[in-house]
Design a protein around this motif. Structure first.
Motif, PDB file in Angstrom:
ATOM      1  N   ASN A  66       0.846  -1.187   0.000  1.00  0.00           N
ATOM      2  CA  ASN A  66       0.000   0.000   0.000  1.00  0.00           C
ATOM      3  C   ASN A  66       0.885   1.242   0.000  1.00  0.00           C
ATOM      4  N   CYS A  67       0.457   2.230  -0.706  1.00  0.00           N
ATOM      5  CA  CYS A  67       1.176   3.503  -0.740  1.00  0.00           C
ATOM      6  C   CYS A  67       0.379   4.498   0.086  1.00  0.00           C
ATOM      7  N   GLU A  68       0.685   4.563   1.365  1.00  0.00           N
ATOM      8  CA  GLU A  68      -0.057   5.430   2.282  1.00  0.00           C
ATOM      9  C   GLU A  68       0.087   6.893   1.884  1.00  0.00           C
ATOM     10  N   GLN A  69       1.273   7.298   1.482  1.00  0.00           N
ATOM     11  CA  GLN A  69       1.503   8.693   1.112  1.00  0.00           C
ATOM     12  C   GLN A  69       0.688   9.061  -0.128  1.00  0.00           C
ATOM     13  N   ALA A  70       0.642   8.166  -1.112  1.00  0.00           N
ATOM     14  CA  ALA A  70      -0.138   8.435  -2.325  1.00  0.00           C
ATOM     15  C   ALA A  70      -1.629   8.478  -2.012  1.00  0.00           C
ATOM     16  N   ALA A  71      -2.082   7.640  -1.090  1.00  0.00           N
ATOM     17  CA  ALA A  71      -3.492   7.642  -0.713  1.00  0.00           C
ATOM     18  C   ALA A  71      -3.862   8.958  -0.033  1.00  0.00           C
ATOM     19  N   MET A  72      -2.986   9.452   0.847  1.00  0.00           N
ATOM     20  CA  MET A  72      -3.245  10.725   1.513  1.00  0.00           C
ATOM     21  C   MET A  72      -3.249  11.866   0.501  1.00  0.00           C
ATOM     22  N   GLU A  73      -2.318  11.843  -0.439  1.00  0.00           N
ATOM     23  CA  GLU A  73      -2.257  12.879  -1.475  1.00  0.00           C
ATOM     24  C   GLU A  73      -3.518  12.864  -2.335  1.00  0.00           C
ATOM     25  N   LEU A  74      -4.008  11.681  -2.666  1.00  0.00           N
ATOM     26  CA  LEU A  74      -5.230  11.566  -3.456  1.00  0.00           C
ATOM     27  C   LEU A  74      -6.433  12.110  -2.695  1.00  0.00           C
TER      28      LEU A  74
END
Length: 95
Positions: A66-74
């Motif tokens: 999982n890409c937590e940082q990408a999910a938060m950015e999205l």
């Protein structure tokens, strides 16, 4: 050469050799003992390929990161788009 061409080349070579051995167009002295084994090579190869494919899919599914940082950015971009739409007078009914 694409992967499709590689697989087709392998399949053509495999089945041409298999048909030659089964139809006894090739005179190999050791094939008398191996005739039953050679007869079932295509189903065995198909089973092994299916097993390999299932193993690869399961491995890649279980090791999916999982890409937590990408999910938060999205999520931030979604909120920014909602605010932008609200400033333009568009009312969103879903949250």
């Amino acid at each position: 050469m694409t992967k499709l061409m590689e697989w087709l080349l392998f399949a053509v070579l495999f089945f041409s050799i298999w048909i030659a051995v089964i139809s006894e167009n090739v005179n190999l002295h050791f094939m008398k003992e191996w005739k039953q084994f050679v007869l079932f090579l295509p189903p065995v190869a198909l089973f092994v390929c299916g097993l390999y494919a299932a193993t690869v899919v399961l491995y890649r599914t279980f090791t999916f990161n999982n890409c937590e940082q990408a999910a938060m950015e999205l999520q931030e971009q979604i909120e920014e788009a909602r605010k932008d739409l609200q400033t333009k007078g568009i009312v969103l009914k879903c949250k």
